[in-house]
Write a protein that holds these residues in place. Sequence first.
Motif, mmCIF file in Angstrom:
data_model
loop_
_atom_site.group_PDB
_atom_site.id
_atom_site.type_symbol
_atom_site.label_atom_id
_atom_site.label_comp_id
_atom_site.label_asym_id
_atom_site.label_seq_id
_atom_site.Cartn_x
_atom_site.Cartn_y
_atom_site.Cartn_z
ATOM 1 N N PHE A 45 -16.212 -10.026 6.811
ATOM 2 C CA PHE A 45 -16.508 -8.844 7.621
ATOM 3 C C PHE A 45 -15.265 -8.057 8.030
ATOM 4 O O PHE A 45 -15.324 -7.223 8.934
ATOM 5 N N SER A 46 -14.159 -8.262 7.360
ATOM 6 C CA SER A 46 -12.943 -7.509 7.640
ATOM 7 C C SER A 46 -12.097 -7.432 6.371
ATOM 8 O O SER A 46 -12.528 -7.881 5.304
ATOM 9 N N VAL A 47 -10.917 -6.870 6.504
ATOM 10 C CA VAL A 47 -10.007 -6.748 5.368
ATOM 11 C C VAL A 47 -9.328 -8.087 5.105
ATOM 12 O O VAL A 47 -9.236 -8.933 6.000
ATOM 13 N N PRO A 48 -8.829 -8.291 3.894
ATOM 14 C CA PRO A 48 -8.073 -9.506 3.610
ATOM 15 C C PRO A 48 -6.841 -9.615 4.517
ATOM 16 O O PRO A 48 -6.297 -8.604 4.976
ATOM 17 N N GLY A 49 -6.395 -10.836 4.730
ATOM 18 C CA GLY A 49 -5.227 -11.075 5.585
ATOM 19 C C GLY A 49 -4.000 -10.301 5.140
ATOM 20 O O GLY A 49 -3.211 -9.837 5.977
ATOM 21 N N LEU A 50 -3.824 -10.135 3.851
ATOM 22 C CA LEU A 50 -2.666 -9.410 3.329
ATOM 23 C C LEU A 50 -2.683 -7.945 3.771
ATOM 24 O O LEU A 50 -1.638 -7.387 4.126
ATOM 25 N N LEU A 51 -3.856 -7.318 3.795
ATOM 26 C CA LEU A 51 -3.950 -5.932 4.260
ATOM 27 C C LEU A 51 -3.722 -5.861 5.763
ATOM 28 O O LEU A 51 -3.063 -4.937 6.256
ATOM 29 N N LYS A 52 -4.214 -6.823 6.510
ATOM 30 C CA LYS A 52 -3.961 -6.854 7.949
ATOM 31 C C LYS A 52 -2.464 -7.016 8.224
ATOM 32 O O LYS A 52 -1.901 -6.339 9.084
ATOM 33 N N THR A 53 -1.792 -7.889 7.478
ATOM 34 C CA THR A 53 -0.340 -8.060 7.624
ATOM 35 C C THR A 53 0.387 -6.760 7.308
ATOM 36 O O THR A 53 1.332 -6.373 8.011
ATOM 37 N N TYR A 54 -0.046 -6.076 6.256
ATOM 38 C CA TYR A 54 0.531 -4.779 5.884
ATOM 39 C C TYR A 54 0.438 -3.813 7.068
ATOM 40 O O TYR A 54 1.424 -3.164 7.437
ATOM 41 N N MET A 55 -0.728 -3.729 7.682
ATOM 42 C CA MET A 55 -0.899 -2.844 8.831
ATOM 43 C C MET A 55 0.042 -3.251 9.963
ATOM 44 O O MET A 55 0.696 -2.399 10.576
ATOM 45 N N ASP A 56 0.126 -4.544 10.237
ATOM 46 C CA ASP A 56 1.002 -5.027 11.304
ATOM 47 C C ASP A 56 2.462 -4.661 11.049
ATOM 48 O O ASP A 56 3.196 -4.317 11.976
ATOM 49 N N GLU A 57 2.880 -4.726 9.804
ATOM 50 C CA GLU A 57 4.280 -4.461 9.463
ATOM 51 C C GLU A 57 4.600 -2.981 9.304
ATOM 52 O O GLU A 57 5.681 -2.527 9.690
ATOM 53 N N VAL A 58 3.669 -2.202 8.749
ATOM 54 C CA VAL A 58 3.951 -0.806 8.395
ATOM 55 C C VAL A 58 3.671 0.159 9.546
ATOM 56 O O VAL A 58 4.412 1.128 9.745
ATOM 57 N N TYR A 59 2.649 -0.085 10.332
ATOM 58 C CA TYR A 59 2.259 0.841 11.398
ATOM 59 C C TYR A 59 3.229 0.708 12.567
ATOM 60 O O TYR A 59 3.024 -0.089 13.475
ATOM 61 N N ALA A 60 4.261 1.516 12.554
ATOM 62 C CA ALA A 60 5.360 1.377 13.502
ATOM 63 C C ALA A 60 5.214 2.276 14.726
ATOM 64 O O ALA A 60 4.874 3.456 14.613
ATOM 65 N N TYR A 61 5.514 1.685 15.876
ATOM 66 C CA TYR A 61 5.574 2.447 17.129
ATOM 67 C C TYR A 61 6.664 3.511 16.984
ATOM 68 O O TYR A 61 7.735 3.261 16.460
#
Length: 183
Positions: free
Chosen positions: A71-87
Amino acid sequence: MKNFLIINGHQKYGSSEGRLNQTLVDSMVSLLHENNRVKTTTLQKGYSVEEEQKKFVWADTIIYQTPIYWFSVPGLLKTYMDEVYAYGLFFKGGDQYGRGGLLTNKTYMLSTTWNAPEKAFNDPTQFFKGDDLEGALGHLHRVQEFLGMHPLKSFACYDVIKNPNIDKYVTELHAHLKNVLKF
């Protein structure tokens, strides 16, 4: 001419090699490439955080092509978001939570592959309790809204393990893109 970033969020999972998601990415590239500029990222091949951030700044529209695992994105895509989406680059603090997104001039589309059959949606007696596709993807829409991006209608391929129909999926994806992108 618009700039498109297509992210292939597939992550190898069990016997899932990612051929369907790659086929859909290739199909989008082929369709969009004629009158637009297109860049892609395939997460399974690795990525540079700095390069991905530059791609987001460059893009007018980001398309996430991803399977839905549990029911969500793969862990690799979640990690990508965590790393790329910068404050400071994608969002900042604001007076109201969730209203500090800096990507307000961008649109995004979720293109997903599900093992769930289409009939599991939009019916209160089925698993998703009457939710449509957008409702089932609501948590992913919140992430993009937090960044300030505006949604395009999502796309889905259903029943991809038990009843795959690649030609149908590609045809429906092309029609969907032509409709939501107005070309």
